[in-house]
Design an enzyme around this catalytic site. Sequence first.
Site, PDB file in Angstrom:
ATOM      1  N   HIS A 160      -1.838   5.765  -4.932  1.00 44.07           N
ATOM      2  CA  HIS A 160      -0.394   5.518  -5.003  1.00 44.07           C
ATOM      3  C   HIS A 160       0.417   6.799  -4.799  1.00 44.07           C
ATOM      4  O   HIS A 160       1.640   6.735  -4.654  1.00 44.07           O
ATOM      5  CB  HIS A 160      -0.055   4.905  -6.369  1.00 44.07           C
ATOM      6  CG  HIS A 160       1.099   3.952  -6.326  1.00 44.07           C
ATOM      7  ND1 HIS A 160       1.977   3.880  -5.273  1.00 44.07           N
ATOM      8  CD2 HIS A 160       1.525   3.015  -7.222  1.00 44.07           C
ATOM      9  CE1 HIS A 160       2.893   2.972  -5.507  1.00 44.07           C
ATOM     10  NE2 HIS A 160       2.632   2.421  -6.688  1.00 44.07           N
ATOM     11  N   ASP A 177       2.703   3.717  -0.852  1.00 46.90           N
ATOM     12  CA  ASP A 177       3.595   2.928  -1.707  1.00 46.90           C
ATOM     13  C   ASP A 177       3.109   1.478  -1.775  1.00 46.90           C
ATOM     14  O   ASP A 177       2.316   1.024  -0.942  1.00 46.90           O
ATOM     15  CB  ASP A 177       5.022   2.968  -1.164  1.00 46.90           C
ATOM     16  CG  ASP A 177       5.638   4.356  -1.269  1.00 46.90           C
ATOM     17  OD1 ASP A 177       5.250   5.094  -2.193  1.00 46.90           O
ATOM     18  OD2 ASP A 177       6.466   4.698  -0.414  1.00 46.90           O
TER      19      ASP A 177
END
Length: 506
Positions: free
Chosen positions: A477, A481
Amino acid sequence: MTTEVRVPTLGESVTEATVATWFKKPGDSVALDEMLCELETDKVTVEVPSPIEGVLEDIVAKEGDTVGVDALLANIAPAGEAGSASVEERPSAKAAEAPAASGGGKSVDVMVPTLGESVTEATVSTWFKKAGESVQQDEMLCELETDKVSVEVPAPASGVLSEILAKEGDTVQAGGKLGVIGAGAGAAAPAASTEAPAAASAPAASGKDVEDAPSAKKAMAEAGLSRDQVTGSGKDGRVMKSDVSAAIAAAKSAPAPAAAAQAAPRAPVAAEDAGREERVKMTRLRQTIARRLKDAQNTAAMLTTYNEVDMTEVMALRSQYKDLFEKKHGVRLGFMSFFTKACVHALKEVPEVNAEIDGTDVVYKNFVHMGIAAGTPQGLVVPVLRDVDQKSFAEIEKEINEKGKRARDGKLSMAEMQGGTFTISNGGVYGSLMSSPILNPPQSGILGMHKIQDRPMAINGKVEIRPMMYLALSYDHRIVDGKGAVTFLVRVKEALEDPRRLLMDL
């Protein structure tokens, strides 16, 4: 002029190997590129070919020795010069013979061998001899465990193991002292030679002079099996790892005692349960695996997103063309080529899933080196298919088939398992319905495939039975995204549910 045989490059992250098997003996003739010996690393087996045609003069690194990259393994003399080297020209051979010839007039220290450039300590795993027992030169005394490999320590001379300084479980430094072999070799050898022939052959009959495979010893120790509980299938009765697995399976399939089946249920008693437990210290290798897996979770901001795909169209397309495909290309059409192509298609739209973090930089890859996780008897390996974005279905299937076979045979090189930019893991072949795969650093994404299962689905207002598969994308992450991860998985789903999109690049 003598030619040296040295350890080849083992891979970027591998600095040492264990000499597993010598196929030739000193004095044997060898041909150019003929296999001389086999080395074992953490993941693969490496064969060492002869650099010239000639005669194997001597072997410097014996079976069981741990050697570093570019270490000297043996010397080969050209065919015309074989036998010309004198003892004076071979000081190493002369020195190696000296302890045996001297008859053990003084004590000899048993030292920790070289463990590798990046390894400074090891744990004493097993002692094969006890203090006071006679030992022969090159007989295995003990086994050490490092972060990566098991190292066997042979006796430097014949004699009596007078003292053990590092006990099982102790941590020792490279170059440290393990024990002492005292005088007694000279007395023990003549005594043995004057005994009756039956006494001399007793060790061979009992099998104690047959050195079992290191992996088998470790498996027996972990399973709590003694040597006499396992029947060896190797040469001269040598126990292999597969023999230990067979013995464990036989023990599990044995019927339980009738008394246990008739025992009345009762509340657990902690003291009694503790007496039936077995506490075994984790090996250094297992500790390293555990630490690195946890490091991967701690380093990356790992998250997993899920979706499901209707495999109807892919299965229909495969069923329609599989015979023609195999006839033309000589390889079966499987599902992995469809998933590989679908991932390549999705990675073009979401390039950050194919990227990696290097310090404060994001490195985007304008190519796709696809790692395909494969289960083998030795464990999970991930061979890499390079430039799959430029390959056809047939080329991908052929390479998957070839690398899968070599992985099962333990013939993959370290180079073939490095450089991947994205990975596919198929847990469905083992029956997994849903899982969250762990990233393979420094990669930023891994796709988990699962079992195809018929499920009722609502299709155009009607309930139909469709072959469905859950998909899981684990991603970093920090650079991917949620929108990008979900988009990637949706594109994979769309490409598989309508394979024509791959043809038209939609």
